[in-house]
Design a protein around this motif. Structure first.
Motif, mmCIF file in Angstrom:
data_model
loop_
_atom_site.group_PDB
_atom_site.id
_atom_site.type_symbol
_atom_site.label_atom_id
_atom_site.label_comp_id
_atom_site.label_asym_id
_atom_site.label_seq_id
_atom_site.Cartn_x
_atom_site.Cartn_y
_atom_site.Cartn_z
ATOM 1 N N SER A 28 45.044 32.067 44.059
ATOM 2 C CA SER A 28 44.242 33.239 43.723
ATOM 3 C C SER A 28 44.664 33.756 42.354
ATOM 4 O O SER A 28 45.692 33.360 41.789
ATOM 5 C CB SER A 28 44.428 34.331 44.768
ATOM 6 N N ILE A 29 43.879 34.666 41.822
ATOM 7 C CA ILE A 29 44.196 35.250 40.521
ATOM 8 C C ILE A 29 45.547 35.959 40.576
ATOM 9 O O ILE A 29 46.392 35.801 39.689
ATOM 10 C CB ILE A 29 43.075 36.229 40.105
ATOM 11 N N GLU A 30 45.776 36.738 41.618
ATOM 12 C CA GLU A 30 47.047 37.452 41.744
ATOM 13 C C GLU A 30 48.207 36.475 41.900
ATOM 14 O O GLU A 30 49.286 36.675 41.310
ATOM 15 C CB GLU A 30 47.002 38.403 42.934
ATOM 16 N N ARG A 86 40.406 42.228 41.563
ATOM 17 C CA ARG A 86 39.982 40.818 41.542
ATOM 18 C C ARG A 86 41.096 39.876 41.988
ATOM 19 O O ARG A 86 40.932 38.653 41.929
ATOM 20 C CB ARG A 86 39.531 40.424 40.130
ATOM 21 N N SER A 113 42.341 38.717 44.730
ATOM 22 C CA SER A 113 42.140 37.716 45.782
ATOM 23 C C SER A 113 41.105 36.666 45.403
ATOM 24 O O SER A 113 40.940 35.671 46.115
ATOM 25 C CB SER A 113 41.721 38.401 47.083
ATOM 26 N N ASP A 114 40.414 36.847 44.292
ATOM 27 C CA ASP A 114 39.419 35.871 43.844
ATOM 28 C C ASP A 114 40.115 34.643 43.262
ATOM 29 O O ASP A 114 41.294 34.670 42.898
ATOM 30 C CB ASP A 114 38.504 36.478 42.791
ATOM 31 N N GLY A 115 39.366 33.565 43.135
ATOM 32 C CA GLY A 115 39.893 32.358 42.505
ATOM 33 C C GLY A 115 39.587 32.325 41.021
ATOM 34 O O GLY A 115 38.651 32.980 40.548
ATOM 35 N N SER A 118 38.081 30.225 39.285
ATOM 36 C CA SER A 118 36.748 29.715 38.964
ATOM 37 C C SER A 118 35.679 30.801 38.976
ATOM 38 O O SER A 118 34.578 30.585 38.455
ATOM 39 C CB SER A 118 36.350 28.598 39.930
ATOM 40 N N THR A 119 35.991 31.957 39.534
ATOM 41 C CA THR A 119 35.026 33.056 39.570
ATOM 42 C C THR A 119 35.045 33.872 38.286
ATOM 43 O O THR A 119 34.223 34.777 38.128
ATOM 44 C CB THR A 119 35.304 33.988 40.761
ATOM 45 N N LEU A 120 35.950 33.557 37.391
ATOM 46 C CA LEU A 120 36.117 34.339 36.161
ATOM 47 C C LEU A 120 35.504 33.619 34.963
ATOM 48 O O LEU A 120 35.444 32.391 34.914
ATOM 49 C CB LEU A 120 37.600 34.571 35.879
ATOM 50 N N GLN A 138 38.002 36.248 30.783
ATOM 51 C CA GLN A 138 38.750 36.845 31.883
ATOM 52 C C GLN A 138 39.942 35.966 32.275
ATOM 53 O O GLN A 138 41.025 36.477 32.564
ATOM 54 C CB GLN A 138 37.824 37.062 33.074
ATOM 55 N N GLN A 139 39.738 34.655 32.272
ATOM 56 C CA GLN A 139 40.850 33.758 32.581
ATOM 57 C C GLN A 139 41.972 33.902 31.557
ATOM 58 O O GLN A 139 43.154 33.878 31.914
ATOM 59 C CB GLN A 139 40.356 32.317 32.632
#
Length: 241
Positions: free
Chosen positions: A118-120, A155, A157-159, A161-163, A167-168
Motif C-alpha cells: 500500500s502507499i502507507e 490515501r 491504504s490505496d495501491g 497504481s491508483t496514483l 502523486q507517486q
C-alpha cells in the motif's frame, strides 16, 4: 588563506563530500579499454543545503550520484556521508547506511515504489526494514503524518497504481524523509512530470531543506528544476566545471 587542516575539517563536517573521486569502466568491444565517467571530482555539500547537479547526457552526473549515494563504488578517491568514509564499509554496512541515513527519489516510478504494498506501507518501508514493528503507533503515525505533508492524507491504504506519476513521486519524497536521513538523493525526479506536478515535488524537496534541515542533492537536466536549488554544480566530461 584557509589551512589544509581547516579544509579537511570542513569536508568531514559536510553532509556529503567527495575527494578526488574517479570512476572508470572497461568498454565492451573495444579491446577492454577504459572509459572515465568521473575524473578526480572533489566537492563538499553543506548540511541543510539543496544542490543541483546539471550537465549534458554522458557528462557523468548520474555516475556522480551513484558514487555519492553509495550505489556504486568509485575506482579511486573518497566519498563521505556525514563524516563516514563509504570506502571503509563492508557491503552489509553500506547497505545499512543507505537504508538508515540516505533517502532516494528516483526518476522511474517503478524503482520508487513497491506495487504490492500500500502507499502507507511504501512510505514506512525503510523503518520496517530496519526492524521497526509495522503496526506500532510510532510507525503508523509517522507514515500518516508524512502522507498528510505531501498532500495525500487518507490515501494510505490505496495501491501505488491508483496514483498519478506526480502523486507517486510525492510518496517517494515522503519515504525518503521517513528515516530523517543525512542526505536525500533525487535522480531526475521531475523528468516525466507536467510543470504543476514537478513544482509540487520540488517544493517538497525545498521544504525538506528549509523546514527539516535536510540536505538534498538532485541530478537534473532541467534548468527550471535546478532553479530551486541553493547551488548548481555543472558536470562536463566527468569533471565539475
Amino acid at each position: 588563506m584557509e589551512s589544509t587542516v581547516d579544509t579537511l575539517t570542513a569536508v568531514r563536517a559536510a553532509a556529503l563530500s567527495l575527494e578526488s573521486v574517479s570512476r572508470r569502466y572497461k568498454r565492451r568491444g573495444r579491446g577492454g579499454r577504459e572509459a572515465t565517467a568521473l575524473d578526480a571530482v572533489s566537492c563538499a555539500v553543506p548540511v541543510g543545503s539543496f544542490t543541483a547537479v546539471v550537465g549534458p547526457s554522458g557528462s557523468g552526473k548520474s555516475t556522480f550520484l551513484q558514487c555519492a549515494a553509495g550505489l556504486d563504488r568509485p575506482t579511486s578517491g573518497t566519498v563521505r556521508i556525514g563524516g563516514t568514509d563509504l570506502g571503509s564499509l563492508s557491503e552489509a554496512a553500506l547497505t545499512r547506511l543507505r537504508r538508515d541515513r540516505v533517502g532516494f527519489v528516483f526518476q522511474s516510478h517503478a524503482l520508487n515504489l513497491v506495487p504490492s504494498l500500500s502507499i502507507e506501507e511504501n512510505v514506512v518501508l525503510p523503518l520496517v526494514l530496519a526492524g521497526a514493528d509495522p503496526g506500532s503507533a510510532t510507525v503508523l503515525d509517522r507514515g500518516r503524518a508524512l502522507l498528510t505533508r505531501v498532500g495525500l492524507a487518507g490515501r494510505g491504504s490505496d495501491g501505488p497504481s491508483t496514483l498519478s506519476g506526480g502523486q507517486q513521486q510525492r510518496v517517494a519524497v515522503a519515504r525518503a524523509l521517513v528515516t530523517e536521513p543525512d542526505v536525500i538523493f533525487a535522480d531526475e525526479p521531475t523528468a516525466s512530470l507536467d510543470p504543476e506536478s514537478a513544482g509540487l515535488v520540488l517544493g517538497l524537496l525545498r521544504d525538506a531543506v528549509r523546514i527539516d534541515g535536510r540536505t538534498v542533492v538532485m541530478v537534473t537536466h532541467d534548468p527550471a528544476a535546478a532553479g530551486w536549488a541553493d547551488r548548481v554544480l555543472t558536470m562536463d566530461g566527468g569533471r565539475l566545471r
